[in-house]
Design a protein around this motif. Sequence first.
Motif: not given
Length: 141
Positions: A60-62, A104-106, A88-92
């Motif tokens: 799971r996402y923290k 990390g994961h936006l 939308i899937h984005a990393h920043i």
Amino acid sequence: MHRTDYAIQRTFLRTLPHGDDLLSAIETLCREEGIVLGTFSVIGAVASATYGYYDQQQRRYKKLERDGAFELISCSGNVSIKDDNPFIHAHILFGDEKGSCFGGHLMSPTKIFAAELLLQELDGERLVREHDETTGLFLWK
Ligand code: ZN
């Protein structure tokens, strides 16, 4: 399955609205323009940062958050389909006043101070996200 036959359709260059949430602003553009497949990048600055780290053991996402003014050094992502809707899937990557980076994961809320978006719509077989047993993530099938 590897899909290779994609062609660039419309290319958007936009200044996203000051004060809006970054993820929501990209979602709104996709909804308004009917974009269901594409890739994008964003540079600029933000007034808050929310991003995720995927715990591969816990699956799971923290959620991580930082208030403050940061450079939006790099954000890249894609548009595909999840649950019959554009997703939308984005990393920043953010930068602080000392030039240190984090990211990390936006996630929302990440408040736009100034953001320049380059989005390229693609034409080809649509990519649909489904739950992947191996990773616990929703990946392209
Ligand atoms: Zn991610």
